[in-house]
Design a protein around this motif. Structure first.
Motif, PDB file in Angstrom:
ATOM      1  N   ASN A 165      96.155  25.809   3.074  1.00 38.08           N
ATOM      2  CA  ASN A 165      95.349  25.096   4.063  1.00 38.08           C
ATOM      3  C   ASN A 165      94.700  26.052   5.060  1.00 38.08           C
ATOM      4  O   ASN A 165      93.544  25.877   5.449  1.00 38.08           O
ATOM      5  CB  ASN A 165      96.205  24.070   4.808  1.00 38.08           C
ATOM      6  CG  ASN A 165      96.404  22.787   4.021  1.00 38.08           C
ATOM      7  OD1 ASN A 165      95.606  21.856   4.104  1.00 38.08           O
ATOM      8  ND2 ASN A 165      97.465  22.733   3.236  1.00 38.08           N
ATOM      9  N   PHE A 166      95.456  27.063   5.445  1.00 39.39           N
ATOM     10  CA  PHE A 166      94.917  28.048   6.377  1.00 39.39           C
ATOM     11  C   PHE A 166      93.734  28.788   5.754  1.00 39.39           C
ATOM     12  O   PHE A 166      92.692  28.974   6.387  1.00 39.39           O
ATOM     13  CB  PHE A 166      96.006  29.038   6.787  1.00 39.39           C
ATOM     14  CG  PHE A 166      95.506  30.136   7.682  1.00 39.39           C
ATOM     15  CD1 PHE A 166      95.408  29.940   9.046  1.00 39.39           C
ATOM     16  CD2 PHE A 166      95.118  31.362   7.157  1.00 39.39           C
ATOM     17  CE1 PHE A 166      94.928  30.949   9.885  1.00 39.39           C
ATOM     18  CE2 PHE A 166      94.644  32.373   7.978  1.00 39.39           C
ATOM     19  CZ  PHE A 166      94.548  32.166   9.344  1.00 39.39           C
ATOM     20  N   TRP A 167      93.916  29.232   4.501  1.00 40.91           N
ATOM     21  CA  TRP A 167      92.849  29.977   3.845  1.00 40.91           C
ATOM     22  C   TRP A 167      91.636  29.095   3.549  1.00 40.91           C
ATOM     23  O   TRP A 167      90.494  29.552   3.588  1.00 40.91           O
ATOM     24  CB  TRP A 167      93.360  30.623   2.563  1.00 40.91           C
ATOM     25  CG  TRP A 167      94.194  31.836   2.807  1.00 40.91           C
ATOM     26  CD1 TRP A 167      95.517  32.003   2.546  1.00 40.91           C
ATOM     27  CD2 TRP A 167      93.749  33.067   3.389  1.00 40.91           C
ATOM     28  NE1 TRP A 167      95.933  33.258   2.917  1.00 40.91           N
ATOM     29  CE2 TRP A 167      94.865  33.930   3.438  1.00 40.91           C
ATOM     30  CE3 TRP A 167      92.527  33.525   3.876  1.00 40.91           C
ATOM     31  CZ2 TRP A 167      94.793  35.221   3.951  1.00 40.91           C
ATOM     32  CZ3 TRP A 167      92.444  34.814   4.390  1.00 40.91           C
ATOM     33  CH2 TRP A 167      93.568  35.646   4.422  1.00 40.91           C
ATOM     34  N   ALA A 168      91.895  27.836   3.246  1.00 39.76           N
ATOM     35  CA  ALA A 168      90.783  26.903   3.046  1.00 39.76           C
ATOM     36  C   ALA A 168      89.965  26.783   4.333  1.00 39.76           C
ATOM     37  O   ALA A 168      88.724  26.811   4.312  1.00 39.76           O
ATOM     38  CB  ALA A 168      91.305  25.538   2.625  1.00 39.76           C
ATOM     39  N   ALA A 169      90.677  26.674   5.464  1.00 39.68           N
ATOM     40  CA  ALA A 169      90.001  26.584   6.760  1.00 39.68           C
ATOM     41  C   ALA A 169      89.197  27.846   7.047  1.00 39.68           C
ATOM     42  O   ALA A 169      88.041  27.784   7.489  1.00 39.68           O
ATOM     43  CB  ALA A 169      91.035  26.354   7.863  1.00 39.68           C
ATOM     44  N   SER A 170      89.806  28.995   6.785  1.00 40.88           N
ATOM     45  CA  SER A 170      89.128  30.271   7.044  1.00 40.88           C
ATOM     46  C   SER A 170      87.860  30.414   6.208  1.00 40.88           C
ATOM     47  O   SER A 170      86.801  30.818   6.708  1.00 40.88           O
ATOM     48  CB  SER A 170      90.082  31.431   6.751  1.00 40.88           C
ATOM     49  OG  SER A 170      89.441  32.673   6.947  1.00 40.88           O
ATOM     50  N   ARG A 183      89.292  20.731  10.599  1.00 34.52           N
ATOM     51  CA  ARG A 183      90.262  19.769  10.036  1.00 34.52           C
ATOM     52  C   ARG A 183      91.417  20.494   9.344  1.00 34.52           C
ATOM     53  O   ARG A 183      92.582  20.140   9.531  1.00 34.52           O
ATOM     54  CB  ARG A 183      89.548  18.841   9.053  1.00 34.52           C
ATOM     55  CG  ARG A 183      90.413  17.689   8.562  1.00 34.52           C
ATOM     56  CD  ARG A 183      89.566  16.653   7.872  1.00 34.52           C
ATOM     57  NE  ARG A 183      89.081  17.102   6.591  1.00 34.52           N
ATOM     58  CZ  ARG A 183      89.771  16.981   5.447  1.00 34.52           C
ATOM     59  NH1 ARG A 183      90.981  16.428   5.459  1.00 34.52           N
ATOM     60  NH2 ARG A 183      89.258  17.396   4.312  1.00 34.52           N
ATOM     61  N   TYR A 184      91.109  21.525   8.578  1.00 37.69           N
ATOM     62  CA  TYR A 184      92.159  22.240   7.868  1.00 37.69           C
ATOM     63  C   TYR A 184      92.972  23.143   8.794  1.00 37.69           C
ATOM     64  O   TYR A 184      94.180  23.305   8.613  1.00 37.69           O
ATOM     65  CB  TYR A 184      91.554  23.053   6.714  1.00 37.69           C
ATOM     66  CG  TYR A 184      91.309  22.220   5.478  1.00 37.69           C
ATOM     67  CD1 TYR A 184      92.331  22.007   4.545  1.00 37.69           C
ATOM     68  CD2 TYR A 184      90.077  21.612   5.260  1.00 37.69           C
ATOM     69  CE1 TYR A 184      92.118  21.222   3.418  1.00 37.69           C
ATOM     70  CE2 TYR A 184      89.858  20.824   4.131  1.00 37.69           C
ATOM     71  CZ  TYR A 184      90.880  20.636   3.217  1.00 37.69           C
ATOM     72  OH  TYR A 184      90.669  19.845   2.094  1.00 37.69           O
ATOM     73  N   TYR A 185      92.310  23.727   9.800  1.00 37.18           N
ATOM     74  CA  TYR A 185      93.066  24.501  10.795  1.00 37.18           C
ATOM     75  C   TYR A 185      94.043  23.585  11.531  1.00 37.18           C
ATOM     76  O   TYR A 185      95.213  23.929  11.740  1.00 37.18           O
ATOM     77  CB  TYR A 185      92.113  25.136  11.806  1.00 37.18           C
ATOM     78  CG  TYR A 185      91.536  26.456  11.387  1.00 37.18           C
ATOM     79  CD1 TYR A 185      92.339  27.479  10.880  1.00 37.18           C
ATOM     80  CD2 TYR A 185      90.164  26.713  11.537  1.00 37.18           C
ATOM     81  CE1 TYR A 185      91.795  28.699  10.508  1.00 37.18           C
ATOM     82  CE2 TYR A 185      89.618  27.932  11.164  1.00 37.18           C
ATOM     83  CZ  TYR A 185      90.436  28.922  10.654  1.00 37.18           C
ATOM     84  OH  TYR A 185      89.899  30.135  10.291  1.00 37.18           O
ATOM     85  N   GLY A 204      91.958  29.526  15.335  1.00 41.70           N
ATOM     86  CA  GLY A 204      90.789  29.156  14.536  1.00 41.70           C
ATOM     87  C   GLY A 204      90.262  27.788  14.921  1.00 41.70           C
ATOM     88  O   GLY A 204      89.047  27.562  14.980  1.00 41.70           O
ATOM     89  N   LEU A 205      91.192  26.853  15.197  1.00 44.65           N
ATOM     90  CA  LEU A 205      90.796  25.512  15.616  1.00 44.65           C
ATOM     91  C   LEU A 205      90.020  25.575  16.928  1.00 44.65           C
ATOM     92  O   LEU A 205      89.007  24.888  17.100  1.00 44.65           O
ATOM     93  CB  LEU A 205      92.034  24.633  15.778  1.00 44.65           C
ATOM     94  CG  LEU A 205      91.803  23.219  16.321  1.00 44.65           C
ATOM     95  CD1 LEU A 205      90.875  22.425  15.417  1.00 44.65           C
ATOM     96  CD2 LEU A 205      93.135  22.490  16.502  1.00 44.65           C
ATOM     97  N   SER A 206      90.487  26.417  17.856  1.00 42.43           N
ATOM     98  CA  SER A 206      89.799  26.561  19.141  1.00 42.43           C
ATOM     99  C   SER A 206      88.382  27.089  18.940  1.00 42.43           C
ATOM    100  O   SER A 206      87.438  26.633  19.605  1.00 42.43           O
ATOM    101  CB  SER A 206      90.586  27.507  20.051  1.00 42.43           C
ATOM    102  OG  SER A 206      89.907  27.709  21.272  1.00 42.43           O
ATOM    103  N   ASN A 207      88.224  28.047  18.030  1.00 44.44           N
ATOM    104  CA  ASN A 207      86.887  28.572  17.731  1.00 44.44           C
ATOM    105  C   ASN A 207      85.962  27.456  17.236  1.00 44.44           C
ATOM    106  O   ASN A 207      84.802  27.350  17.644  1.00 44.44           O
ATOM    107  CB  ASN A 207      86.973  29.672  16.679  1.00 44.44           C
ATOM    108  CG  ASN A 207      87.650  30.925  17.193  1.00 44.44           C
ATOM    109  OD1 ASN A 207      87.702  31.168  18.393  1.00 44.44           O
ATOM    110  ND2 ASN A 207      88.179  31.730  16.288  1.00 44.44           N
TER     111      ASN A 207
END
Length: 245
Positions: A165-170, A183-185, A204-207
């Motif tokens: 999930n983290f890598w998907a978000a990145s 959403r994924y972060y 990452g979510l904050s960004n």
């Protein structure tokens, strides 16, 4: 009569002389007028030439400045690319180390009875995860995002889900799919708060929240990192950003 004749003779002689003097004055005036006009035109041409030279010098100076700015931009772009590569390599290395611990933690115990439902093939699971991770290493963010999202659906019980999930978000964030990345972060930080990636997921979510215009949410995410993960590297970054806001 002789006097009259003499006067007429002298007058006749004087008239051509006066006419010649008159013609010379007109000619001199015309020549002077032409000379002045020529000098005026020459002065105008010289002024125009000086203006063109100055303009050419200004254009050349602007070209040199533009070339300098382009060079600086290329350097900054290269520095940014290198920084992103170093960050990606760092996370990949961290991911590799964490997977070793996760694999050991979930290793099946031979003394336990077999599960009622068959588990996913560990070999296939590891293979698919590493294939997706290799896409990240290669910078193929679009393919990497699709691969990790597919992995989360294919292996819903996998110990690699936090990482996936983290890598998907990145990868989504790199593709500028900011809303999906958020959403994924968010899912990573909320579903696996004790995972080593949780602080970075919140960062990452904050960004993403900042780019989406949610300044309040972005600040809340940073404050959560500082309060919940004070010793993490992400907390140091969060403190710096909070100091700027």
């Amino acid at each position: 009569m002789r006097g009259i004749a003499l006067a007429m003779l002298l007058g006749a002689v004087a008239l051509p002389a006066r006419a010649g003097l008159f013609d010379d004055d007109v000619a001199r005036k015309q020549i002077e007028s032409v000379r002045i006009d020529h000098e005026n035109r020459l002065g105008t041409l010289e002024a125009s030439a000086r203006g063109q030279i100055e303009l050419a010098n200004q254009i050349e100076a602007l070209k040199q400045e533009l070339a300098k700015l382009r060079g600086q931009m290329e350097v900054l772009t290269n520095d940014l690319d290198q920084a992103q590569k170093r960050q990606r390599d760092f996370y990949v290395d961290l991911d590799t180390r964490l997977r070793k611990f996760e694999t050991a933690a979930v290793a099946p115990d031979a003394s336990q009875s077999a599960p009622a439902t068959p588990a996913a093939d560990p070999a296939n699971e590891t293979r698919d995860y590493e294939a997706a991770l290799n896409l990240v290493k290669a910078g193929k963010n679009k393919d990497a995002a699709a691969a990790f999202i597919a992995f989360t659906k294919a292996y819903p019980k996998s110990s690699f889900l936090p990482s996936a999930n983290f890598w998907a978000a990145s990868a989504l964030y790199q593709q500028r799919e900011v809303a999906e990345a958020a959403r994924y972060y968010g899912k990573t930080a909320e579903s696996w708060p004790d995972d080593a990636r949780a602080p970075d997921a919140l960062l990452g979510l904050s960004n993403c929240q900042t780019e989406l215009g949610d300044k309040k949410g972005a600040r809340a995410s940073l404050e959560k990192i500082v309060s919940k993960y004070p010793s993490s590297p992400a907390a140091q970054t969060a403190k710096q950003r909070l100091g700027k806001k």
